[in-house]
Design a protein around this motif. Structure first.
Motif, PDB file in Angstrom:
ATOM      1  N   THR A 133      -8.059   0.860   3.032  1.00 41.46           N
ATOM      2  CA  THR A 133      -8.970   0.672   1.909  1.00 41.46           C
ATOM      3  C   THR A 133      -8.271   0.950   0.590  1.00 41.46           C
ATOM      4  O   THR A 133      -7.397   1.814   0.493  1.00 41.46           O
ATOM      5  CB  THR A 133     -10.198   1.596   2.017  1.00 41.46           C
ATOM      6  N   TRP A 134      -8.703   0.207  -0.431  1.00 42.07           N
ATOM      7  CA  TRP A 134      -8.218   0.428  -1.800  1.00 42.07           C
ATOM      8  C   TRP A 134      -9.070   1.520  -2.438  1.00 42.07           C
ATOM      9  O   TRP A 134     -10.301   1.492  -2.361  1.00 42.07           O
ATOM     10  CB  TRP A 134      -8.349  -0.868  -2.587  1.00 42.07           C
ATOM     11  N   GLN A 135      -8.411   2.502  -3.066  1.00 45.52           N
ATOM     12  CA  GLN A 135      -9.132   3.591  -3.724  1.00 45.52           C
ATOM     13  C   GLN A 135      -8.838   3.677  -5.216  1.00 45.52           C
ATOM     14  O   GLN A 135      -9.544   4.363  -5.949  1.00 45.52           O
ATOM     15  CB  GLN A 135      -8.771   4.925  -3.057  1.00 45.52           C
ATOM     16  N   GLY A 136      -7.797   2.997  -5.667  1.00 47.93           N
ATOM     17  CA  GLY A 136      -7.410   3.024  -7.068  1.00 47.93           C
ATOM     18  C   GLY A 136      -5.999   2.489  -7.196  1.00 47.93           C
ATOM     19  O   GLY A 136      -5.339   2.205  -6.190  1.00 47.93           O
ATOM     20  N   PRO A 137      -5.500   2.314  -8.425  1.00 43.79           N
ATOM     21  CA  PRO A 137      -4.132   1.819  -8.601  1.00 43.79           C
ATOM     22  C   PRO A 137      -3.124   2.661  -7.836  1.00 43.79           C
ATOM     23  O   PRO A 137      -3.099   3.885  -7.939  1.00 43.79           O
ATOM     24  CB  PRO A 137      -3.920   1.924 -10.120  1.00 43.79           C
ATOM     25  N   ARG A 138      -2.333   1.998  -7.002  1.00 44.42           N
ATOM     26  CA  ARG A 138      -1.309   2.635  -6.160  1.00 44.42           C
ATOM     27  C   ARG A 138      -1.899   3.690  -5.221  1.00 44.42           C
ATOM     28  O   ARG A 138      -1.218   4.643  -4.844  1.00 44.42           O
ATOM     29  CB  ARG A 138      -0.202   3.245  -7.016  1.00 44.42           C
ATOM     30  N   ASP A 139      -3.135   3.522  -4.838  1.00 44.44           N
ATOM     31  CA  ASP A 139      -3.791   4.482  -3.945  1.00 44.44           C
ATOM     32  C   ASP A 139      -4.544   3.709  -2.866  1.00 44.44           C
ATOM     33  O   ASP A 139      -5.665   3.248  -3.072  1.00 44.44           O
ATOM     34  CB  ASP A 139      -4.757   5.371  -4.737  1.00 44.44           C
ATOM     35  N   VAL A 140      -3.888   3.517  -1.720  1.00 42.84           N
ATOM     36  CA  VAL A 140      -4.531   2.877  -0.572  1.00 42.84           C
ATOM     37  C   VAL A 140      -4.528   3.878   0.579  1.00 42.84           C
ATOM     38  O   VAL A 140      -3.571   4.627   0.765  1.00 42.84           O
ATOM     39  CB  VAL A 140      -3.822   1.573  -0.171  1.00 42.84           C
ATOM     40  N   ARG A 141      -5.614   3.885   1.370  1.00 39.31           N
ATOM     41  CA  ARG A 141      -5.762   4.875   2.426  1.00 39.31           C
ATOM     42  C   ARG A 141      -6.366   4.231   3.673  1.00 39.31           C
ATOM     43  O   ARG A 141      -7.215   3.345   3.574  1.00 39.31           O
ATOM     44  CB  ARG A 141      -6.688   6.005   1.974  1.00 39.31           C
ATOM     45  N   VAL A 142      -5.933   4.715   4.835  1.00 43.41           N
ATOM     46  CA  VAL A 142      -6.527   4.285   6.097  1.00 43.41           C
ATOM     47  C   VAL A 142      -7.698   5.206   6.399  1.00 43.41           C
ATOM     48  O   VAL A 142      -7.530   6.427   6.472  1.00 43.41           O
ATOM     49  CB  VAL A 142      -5.494   4.306   7.231  1.00 43.41           C
ATOM     50  N   GLN A 143      -8.877   4.609   6.548  1.00 45.59           N
ATOM     51  CA  GLN A 143     -10.104   5.390   6.720  1.00 45.59           C
ATOM     52  C   GLN A 143     -10.976   4.788   7.819  1.00 45.59           C
ATOM     53  O   GLN A 143     -10.768   3.653   8.250  1.00 45.59           O
ATOM     54  CB  GLN A 143     -10.901   5.402   5.408  1.00 45.59           C
ATOM     55  N   ASP A 144     -11.976   5.558   8.229  1.00 47.34           N
ATOM     56  CA  ASP A 144     -13.013   5.031   9.110  1.00 47.34           C
ATOM     57  C   ASP A 144     -14.010   4.229   8.281  1.00 47.34           C
ATOM     58  O   ASP A 144     -14.504   4.705   7.245  1.00 47.34           O
ATOM     59  CB  ASP A 144     -13.754   6.172   9.820  1.00 47.34           C
ATOM     60  N   VAL A 145     -14.303   3.014   8.718  1.00 45.82           N
ATOM     61  CA  VAL A 145     -15.300   2.164   8.062  1.00 45.82           C
ATOM     62  C   VAL A 145     -16.181   1.574   9.161  1.00 45.82           C
ATOM     63  O   VAL A 145     -15.808   1.557  10.336  1.00 45.82           O
ATOM     64  CB  VAL A 145     -14.641   1.040   7.227  1.00 45.82           C
ATOM     65  N   PRO A 146     -17.371   1.063   8.827  1.00 47.03           N
ATOM     66  CA  PRO A 146     -18.247   0.491   9.851  1.00 47.03           C
ATOM     67  C   PRO A 146     -17.590  -0.697  10.566  1.00 47.03           C
ATOM     68  O   PRO A 146     -16.875  -1.499   9.949  1.00 47.03           O
ATOM     69  CB  PRO A 146     -19.473   0.041   9.064  1.00 47.03           C
TER      70      PRO A 146
END
Length: 395
Positions: A5-18
């Motif tokens: 997921t994208w969270q902000g500039p230069r900030d991507v994270r692997v997360q739980d999503v539906p």
């Protein structure tokens, strides 16, 4: 499920999503086995931040196994191995019937003034969750997914999602005359494959870059190269190699990521951190790209030649040397690839065990999905020999 997921500039994270689910009878659910990081994803990583929302799932180069299909989906079924094109097209509208799938009228984003929806690519293109995830809902699955055979590794077919059709279209749009020359600016994945496709089709490709690993990859695939670090005048070098005229055609496979435009780079970075309400109109009405490579393309190509733009540009106020372009009598062709239009040309080549396009020599990194943030980082910084990063959500 897990997804990048994208969270902000230069900030991507692997997360739980539906988990995705079927929403219409033309949907399919695909379990992703491989997905790639594209150079266009780097625009989301930083430049196009105003058009993203925290939590958006990225990625538009996926393939995998069909898990479930809607009742209107007949050409694929659960258990089939498929590649998913990056553009979402119905296959039956006025545009699609003419092979212009990137302008599909069924999925066009008219509220944004943009073309067909894309997976994982901002509110400008539908804000459809992307394929850097364990599972993907595929809209318009009655047309989009491409069934591929079992057996060979994913990377033999994965590039049908974007890289190969984009590169094929770049060469097609370049309108290289029989036996002619084409300069390819930028040796990322699209540039690598554009040069190889041009060579395969009997043209003389000359590729330009300034990164050792990219130049070496091109050379070992039989491509003539120009190291831009060793000259202050790339167009002059290209003219020297083409009887003083310049190449017949030029492909810009760089786009807004071009080096050498510090003013525009600063403006892009500033816009990416402004509040969306300020940044969106700034980018869509007054945006300026980094145009160093495009200006070199205009300078390099011979008179009455053709420039093919496959690199993504996002500015609305880009200054171009119109006097020079008109005086030289140049033609310019550009746009998102119409993926399905070119599959008939490409599928036999990737199925060929002799690997005529060298698809097995493109990926430099294979990472689990959980390491995707590192993949973005090394790809963006062009370090660790990174040219093409593949992610494997299933381990």
């Amino acid at each position: 499920m897990r997804a990048l997921t994208w969270q902000g500039p230069r900030d991507v994270r692997v997360q739980d999503v539906p988990d995705p689910r079927l929403e219409t009878d033309t949907d399919a659910i695909v379990r992703i086995t491989s997905t790639a990081i594209c150079g266009s994803d780097l625009h989301l990583y930083e430049v196009l931040a105003p058009f993203l929302s925290p939590g958006d799932v990225l990625g538009h180069e996926p393939m995998g196994i069909v898990e479930e299909t809607g009742s209107a989906v007949e050409h694929i079924r659960p258990g089939d191995r498929v590649v998913v094109p990056f553009n979402i097209a119905c296959g039956d509208c006025w545009m699609c019937r003419r092979g212009l799938h990137a302008q599909c009228e069924t999925t066009q984003n008219t509220d944004q003034g943009c073309g067909a929806s894309l997976f994982g690519y901002t509110k400008l293109y539908g804000q459809v969750p992307g394929g850097q995830a364990e599972y993907l809902r595929v809209p318009q699955a009655q047309f989009g997914p491409i069934k591929v055979p079992e057996g060979p590794p994913d990377e033999q077919f994965l590039y049908l999602s974007d890289v190969l059709p984009t590169a094929w279209q770049a060469v097609e749009y370049a309108a290289v005359p029989e036996g002619g020359s084409v300069a390819v600016f930028g040796l990322g994945p699209i540039g690598q494959m554009s040069a190889r496709i041009a060579r395969h089709r009997g043209f003389r490709p000359i590729a330009v870059d300034l990164v050792d690993e990219r130049l070496k990859m091109a050379e070992r695939n039989g491509i003539e190269v120009v190291d831009a670090r060793h000259t202050d005048d790339v167009p002059a070098v290209l003219r020297e190699r083409t009887d003083g005229r310049g190449p017949d055609s030029v492909i810009d496979a760089v786009g807004m990521e071009a080096h050498g435009s510090p003013g525009a780079e600063f403006a892009q970075k500033m816009a990416s951190v402004l509040p969306d309400a300020v940044a969106e109109p700034l980018m869509t009405k007054a945006g300026v790209d980094r145009l160093a490579v495009l200006h070199q393309c205009i300078d390099s190509v011979r008179r009455a030649g053709t420039i093919s733009l496959s690199g993504v540009y996002g500015g609305m106020a880009d200054p171009l040397p119109m006097l020079t372009m008109f005086d030289k009598g140049l033609r310019v062709a550009m746009g998102q690839a119409h993926v399905r239009r070119w599959i008939g040309d490409l599928l036999p080549l990737v199925e060929d065990e002799s690997d005529p396009l060298g698809v097995r020599d493109l990926a430099t990194h294979h990472l689990p999905l959980e390491e995707a943030p590192n993949g973005y980082d090394i790809f963006q910084r062009k370090v660790d020999g990174s040219i093409k990063v593949l992610l494997h959500p299933q381990g």
